[in-house]
Motif scaffolding. Sequence first.
Motif, short mmCIF file in Angstrom:
data_model
loop_
_atom_site.label_atom_id
_atom_site.label_comp_id
_atom_site.label_asym_id
_atom_site.label_seq_id
_atom_site.Cartn_x
_atom_site.Cartn_y
_atom_site.Cartn_z
N PHE A 150 53.51 21.34 74.19
CA PHE A 150 52.65 22.44 74.59
C PHE A 150 51.38 22.41 73.76
O PHE A 150 51.40 22.15 72.56
CB PHE A 150 53.35 23.79 74.38
CG PHE A 150 54.34 24.11 75.46
CD1 PHE A 150 54.00 24.92 76.52
CD2 PHE A 150 55.62 23.59 75.41
CE1 PHE A 150 54.92 25.21 77.51
CE2 PHE A 150 56.54 23.88 76.39
CZ PHE A 150 56.19 24.69 77.44
N LYS A 151 50.26 22.67 74.41
CA LYS A 151 48.98 22.68 73.73
C LYS A 151 48.25 23.94 74.17
O LYS A 151 48.30 24.32 75.34
CB LYS A 151 48.19 21.45 74.16
CG LYS A 151 47.00 21.12 73.31
CD LYS A 151 46.51 19.73 73.67
CE LYS A 151 45.02 19.74 73.81
NZ LYS A 151 44.51 18.45 74.24
N ARG A 152 47.59 24.61 73.25
CA ARG A 152 46.86 25.82 73.60
C ARG A 152 45.70 25.48 74.53
O ARG A 152 45.04 24.47 74.36
CB ARG A 152 46.33 26.52 72.36
CG ARG A 152 47.43 27.13 71.53
CD ARG A 152 46.91 28.31 70.74
NE ARG A 152 47.94 28.85 69.90
CZ ARG A 152 48.79 29.78 70.29
NH1 ARG A 152 48.73 30.25 71.51
NH2 ARG A 152 49.70 30.24 69.47
N MET A 153 45.46 26.37 75.47
CA MET A 153 44.40 26.14 76.45
C MET A 153 43.05 26.53 75.88
O MET A 153 42.93 27.55 75.19
CB MET A 153 44.70 26.97 77.70
CG MET A 153 43.88 26.63 78.86
SD MET A 153 44.52 27.47 80.32
CE MET A 153 43.22 27.11 81.45
N ARG A 154 42.04 25.72 76.16
CA ARG A 154 40.68 26.03 75.72
C ARG A 154 39.97 26.76 76.87
O ARG A 154 40.11 26.39 78.02
CB ARG A 154 39.91 24.75 75.41
CG ARG A 154 40.46 23.99 74.24
CD ARG A 154 39.63 22.75 73.94
NE ARG A 154 38.74 22.39 75.05
CZ ARG A 154 38.63 21.17 75.55
NH1 ARG A 154 39.31 20.19 75.06
NH2 ARG A 154 37.81 20.92 76.54
N PHE A 155 39.24 27.77 76.51
CA PHE A 155 38.48 28.52 77.52
C PHE A 155 37.01 28.30 77.33
O PHE A 155 36.55 28.21 76.20
CB PHE A 155 38.82 30.02 77.43
CG PHE A 155 40.18 30.33 77.95
CD1 PHE A 155 40.39 30.44 79.31
CD2 PHE A 155 41.25 30.48 77.09
CE1 PHE A 155 41.65 30.73 79.80
CE2 PHE A 155 42.51 30.75 77.58
CZ PHE A 155 42.71 30.89 78.93
N PRO A 156 36.21 28.21 78.35
CA PRO A 156 36.55 28.18 79.77
C PRO A 156 37.17 26.84 80.14
O PRO A 156 36.77 25.81 79.60
CB PRO A 156 35.22 28.39 80.47
CG PRO A 156 34.20 27.86 79.54
CD PRO A 156 34.74 28.10 78.16
N PRO A 157 38.12 26.84 81.05
CA PRO A 157 38.80 25.59 81.40
C PRO A 157 37.89 24.57 82.09
O PRO A 157 38.07 23.39 81.93
CB PRO A 157 39.93 26.02 82.31
CG PRO A 157 39.55 27.36 82.80
CD PRO A 157 38.67 27.98 81.78
N PHE A 158 36.89 25.06 82.85
CA PHE A 158 35.95 24.15 83.52
C PHE A 158 34.53 24.51 83.12
O PHE A 158 34.17 25.67 83.03
CB PHE A 158 36.08 24.27 85.06
CG PHE A 158 37.43 23.90 85.56
CD1 PHE A 158 37.83 22.57 85.59
CD2 PHE A 158 38.32 24.87 85.99
CE1 PHE A 158 39.09 22.22 86.04
CE2 PHE A 158 39.57 24.53 86.45
CZ PHE A 158 39.95 23.20 86.47
#
Length: 180
Positions: A150-158
């Motif tokens: 699992f890896k934390r999501m970076r925002f914004p994704p796009f």
Amino acid sequence: MENHSEEMEISRESSLFEEKARKWALLNSKKYAEKRKFGSTKEGSSTDKMPAEHLRKIIKDHGDMSNKKFRYDKRVYLGALKYIPHAVFKLLENMPMPWEQARYVKVLYHTTGAITFVNEVPKVIEPVYVAQWGSMWTTMRREKRDRKHFKRMRFPPFDDEEPPLDYGDNINDVEVCGLL
């Protein structure tokens, strides 16, 4: 003598009837034929299975709809928009579960590539389904605690300048990975 003339009259009427029936069958043989030019029959195209590459090619060809060859199909694409919610529902309904490596399903698509539906209804045994989800929940909770996959999501994704991902280039040739 009278009986003989009645028999001849009956045979003549039956031959006239047979002649009319033969002419009608000849005239309407094309109209009521099994194969229709623009329709499908029960044993024709509806049961023929196309390879997955055929559908992948349709998806790839219709990636950029600004091409001039699609200008006559715009009404078909606009008409297909009202079926998009159902297509997304069928896609989500048949999405592979976490314990499945891949799920192969039958699809139903329009010849112009305007819309594609998953043509299956998933069938599950409820106690087994609940047990599998319980097992996966425990496994995923353990994985999240250990943070191996699992890896934390970076925002914004796009990013706005980033072009959209192409299905054919990024997902099509990916090998199915093992289970967690």
